[in-house]
Design an enzyme around this catalytic site. Structure first.
Site, mmCIF file in Angstrom:
data_model
loop_
_atom_site.group_PDB
_atom_site.id
_atom_site.type_symbol
_atom_site.label_atom_id
_atom_site.label_comp_id
_atom_site.label_asym_id
_atom_site.label_seq_id
_atom_site.Cartn_x
_atom_site.Cartn_y
_atom_site.Cartn_z
ATOM 1 N N ARG A 72 0.822 -1.226 0.000
ATOM 2 C CA ARG A 72 0.000 0.000 0.000
ATOM 3 C C ARG A 72 0.847 1.264 0.000
ATOM 4 N NH1 ARG A 72 -2.591 0.536 6.107
ATOM 5 N NH2 ARG A 72 -0.691 0.145 7.267
ATOM 6 N N HIS A 142 -8.561 -4.033 2.086
ATOM 7 C CA HIS A 142 -9.007 -3.458 3.373
ATOM 8 C C HIS A 142 -10.117 -2.432 3.098
ATOM 9 C CE1 HIS A 142 -8.635 -1.355 7.224
ATOM 10 N NE2 HIS A 142 -7.649 -2.155 7.616
ATOM 11 N N ASP A 187 -13.076 -5.125 15.888
ATOM 12 C CA ASP A 187 -11.903 -5.499 15.085
ATOM 13 C C ASP A 187 -11.836 -7.027 15.079
ATOM 14 O OD1 ASP A 187 -9.535 -5.591 13.730
ATOM 15 O OD2 ASP A 187 -8.436 -4.276 15.094
ATOM 16 N N GLU A 244 -13.553 -6.235 4.993
ATOM 17 C CA GLU A 244 -12.332 -6.546 4.247
ATOM 18 C C GLU A 244 -12.362 -7.975 3.723
ATOM 19 O OE1 GLU A 244 -9.039 -5.525 6.868
ATOM 20 O OE2 GLU A 244 -10.337 -4.082 7.889
#
Ligand code: TA6
Length: 271
Positions: A72, A142, A187, A244
């Site tokens: 990324r 993501h 998460d 994701e």
């Protein structure tokens, strides 16, 4: 050029940054922006919180590399555009940079294809082993979906799936909710949750399907953790939900010359 707008014949658009081949906008034909982008994102300078960051060769902190690997943070090379069946497709490649052997000793080429048209955005990541040894990786897409208000958003399709909860030391649980409501920092790595998933909110649905990605991550930092992000406004966490498409539980093993492909397809509808 630091970004490119990909425009389908019907007017649907996506914007792709050269840095990270990160999709930072998707507007389906007849619709509005579907992806979240942090209020103070510095596009072109760094991997930003928003759109579709590409994670490779390491998901999060599951290894010795920097968080979520390095793909990324590197500039990708545009590799052509074409129109096919009403979709506009743009491709980008990333080769292992010169001298990269000290960070990641495995020669690779990545290809990312972004296809936009009608109500759909499809993002495909192909990982090629161009070296002489076998290696494995984790990673994925993501994706930050935009929502009008997280309080009214629900995610369907995870009931019964096992997840590892990073907010509880990766404790494993089974998802009980038919329609997941996010009301606090969330998460989670859902293992074997290839979908389909549906993000619903008043007036809108986004169908999320995948091929090749066996796992899913659902993430929202909520107010507390979001304070650490310099590019977030105080309320930005209310406008996003990361859903994701990832490969984590069983990392793909690539022998010399082998490749692997994973695709996430988002389909918007106005209900
Ligand atoms: O995919 C979820 C996650 O790994 C979270 O734990 C959270 O830290 C997030 O990604 C963002 O990571 P980043 O490196 O972009 O700050």
């Amino acid at each position: 050029m630091s970004s490119v707008q990909v425009t389908a014949p019907d007017g649907a658009t996506a914007i792709v940054q050269r840095l990270g081949a990160q999709v930072t906008s998707w507007i389906p034909a007849g619709g509005g922006e579907q992806l979240f982008l942090a209020s103070h994102a510095r596009l072109g300078e760094m991997a930003v919180k928003g759109g579709v960051p590409v994670l490779f060769p390491q998901f999060a902190d599951l290894g010795p590399l920097p968080m979520h690997g390095f793909a990324r943070d590197l500039p990708w090379t545009p590799a052509g555009e074409m129109t096919e069946g009403g979709l506009r497709r743009a491709s980008y490649v990333l080769n292992q940079p010169e001298g990269w052997g000290t960070r990641w000793p495995h020669p690779f080429t990545l290809e990312l294809t972004v296809a936009v048209g009608g109500p759909q955005l499809a993002v495909s990541l192909t990982v090629n082993n161009t070296g002489g040894r076998t290696w494995y990786f984790t990673g994925g897409l993501h994706t930050y979906l935009g929502v009008a208000d997280i309080a009214a958003a629900r995610l369907d399709g995870l009931q019964g799936r096992i997840y590892r909860d990073k907010t509880r030391g990766n404790a494993e649980s089974t998802e009980a909710a038919h329609a997941l409501e996010v009301t606090q920092e969330t998460d989670r790595v859902y293992l074997g949750a290839a979908g389909p998933l549906v993000l619903r909110e008043p007036g809108r649905e986004v169908l999320i399907t995948t091929a090749g990605f066996p796992d899913a991550v659902v993430w929202n930092p909520w107010a507390g953790s979001a304070q650490r992000f310099p590019d977030f406004d105080a309320d930005d966490y209310r406008r996003m939900l990361c859903v994701e498409a990832v490969v984590i539980g069983s990392p793909p093993i690539l022998e010399p010359g082998q490749h692997w492909t994973g695709t996430q397809t988002l389909t918007w509808s106005d209900i």
